[in-house]
Scaffold this motif. Structure first.
Motif, PDB file in Angstrom:
ATOM      1  N   GLN A   1      13.710  -3.913  24.512  1.00  0.00           N
ATOM      2  CA  GLN A   1      14.874  -4.634  25.028  1.00  0.00           C
ATOM      3  C   GLN A   1      15.335  -5.685  24.017  1.00  0.00           C
ATOM      4  O   GLN A   1      16.536  -5.839  23.782  1.00  0.00           O
ATOM      5  N   LEU A   2      14.388  -6.383  23.423  1.00  0.00           N
ATOM      6  CA  LEU A   2      14.705  -7.387  22.419  1.00  0.00           C
ATOM      7  C   LEU A   2      15.430  -6.744  21.235  1.00  0.00           C
ATOM      8  O   LEU A   2      16.438  -7.259  20.758  1.00  0.00           O
ATOM      9  N   TYR A   3      14.931  -5.596  20.796  1.00  0.00           N
ATOM     10  CA  TYR A   3      15.550  -4.891  19.678  1.00  0.00           C
ATOM     11  C   TYR A   3      16.942  -4.378  20.038  1.00  0.00           C
ATOM     12  O   TYR A   3      17.851  -4.406  19.213  1.00  0.00           O
ATOM     13  N   GLU A   4      17.116  -3.919  21.271  1.00  0.00           N
ATOM     14  CA  GLU A   4      18.424  -3.435  21.708  1.00  0.00           C
ATOM     15  C   GLU A   4      19.433  -4.574  21.780  1.00  0.00           C
ATOM     16  O   GLU A   4      20.588  -4.420  21.404  1.00  0.00           O
ATOM     17  N   GLU A   5      18.997  -5.731  22.276  1.00  0.00           N
ATOM     18  CA  GLU A   5      19.893  -6.876  22.441  1.00  0.00           C
ATOM     19  C   GLU A   5      20.276  -7.511  21.116  1.00  0.00           C
ATOM     20  O   GLU A   5      21.422  -7.910  20.928  1.00  0.00           O
ATOM     21  N   LEU A   6      19.318  -7.613  20.200  1.00  0.00           N
ATOM     22  CA  LEU A   6      19.554  -8.349  18.957  1.00  0.00           C
ATOM     23  C   LEU A   6      19.834  -7.472  17.747  1.00  0.00           C
ATOM     24  O   LEU A   6      20.311  -7.965  16.731  1.00  0.00           O
ATOM     25  N   GLY A   7      19.485  -6.207  17.854  1.00  0.00           N
ATOM     26  CA  GLY A   7      19.568  -5.345  16.681  1.00  0.00           C
ATOM     27  C   GLY A   7      18.256  -5.417  15.917  1.00  0.00           C
ATOM     28  O   GLY A   7      17.482  -6.372  16.065  1.00  0.00           O
ATOM     29  N   ASP A   8      18.022  -4.408  15.098  1.00  0.00           N
ATOM     30  CA  ASP A   8      16.724  -4.299  14.417  1.00  0.00           C
ATOM     31  C   ASP A   8      16.396  -5.496  13.540  1.00  0.00           C
ATOM     32  O   ASP A   8      15.312  -6.066  13.631  1.00  0.00           O
ATOM     33  N   SER A   9      17.322  -5.897  12.697  1.00  0.00           N
ATOM     34  CA  SER A   9      17.045  -6.967  11.736  1.00  0.00           C
ATOM     35  C   SER A   9      16.781  -8.302  12.428  1.00  0.00           C
ATOM     36  O   SER A   9      15.800  -8.985  12.130  1.00  0.00           O
ATOM     37  N   ALA A  10      17.651  -8.676  13.359  1.00  0.00           N
ATOM     38  CA  ALA A  10      17.496  -9.960  14.049  1.00  0.00           C
ATOM     39  C   ALA A  10      16.243  -9.965  14.924  1.00  0.00           C
ATOM     40  O   ALA A  10      15.523 -10.970  14.980  1.00  0.00           O
ATOM     41  N   ALA A  11      15.979  -8.853  15.603  1.00  0.00           N
ATOM     42  CA  ALA A  11      14.799  -8.784  16.462  1.00  0.00           C
ATOM     43  C   ALA A  11      13.523  -8.876  15.630  1.00  0.00           C
ATOM     44  O   ALA A  11      12.575  -9.554  16.018  1.00  0.00           O
TER      45      ALA A  11
END
Length: 126
Positions: free
Chosen positions: A22-32
């Motif tokens: 969920q974190l990766y989906e919300e922020l995108g790969d780089s930001a997460a």
């Protein structure tokens, strides 16, 4: 003669993969990945601080550090670590030094195990 059995203190970390996804989906790969890496660094620092503060008898300061550690752990899917941090807080609040010593050691083991597991997930590029 009585025989003493040494128990191996090992408990596998349990990460909430859905929370990480969920974190990766919300922020995108780089930001997460940046958030997770910073959280891991902060948790490592807080584990060391917790140990140092406990050993020096600074329990009130240690409580603040553990509370912060639990919040960070919960945000990145380390639910078991967050729960054990809450157990440490309960021991401090109950003024139960014996239980605190035991649960604090569990927190240290769980913290190290959780950091290792999430590091390995990072290597596999969640």
């Amino acid at each position: 003669m009585k025989q003493v059995t040494m128990l191996a203190m090992s408990e596998p970390a349990q990460l909430d993969a859905e929370k990480l996804e969920q974190l990766y989906e919300e922020l995108g790969d780089s930001a997460a990945e940046d958030v997770v890496c910073r959280a891991m660094e902060e948790l490592a620092v807080k584990l060391a601080q917790t140990d140092r503060l406990y050993r020096s008898g600074q329990i009130a300061e240690m409580r603040k550090t553990v509370r912060s550690m639990g919040a960070i752990a919960g945000q990145i899917g380390m639910g078991t670590l967050a729960r054990v941090a809450g157990d440490v807080l309960a021991c401090v609040d109950a003024n139960d030094g014996t239980a605190l010593a035991a649960v604090l050691q569990r927190l240290m083991r769980m913290g190290e195990s959780s950091l290792t597991q999430i590091w390995q997930l990072q290597d596999l590029s969640i």
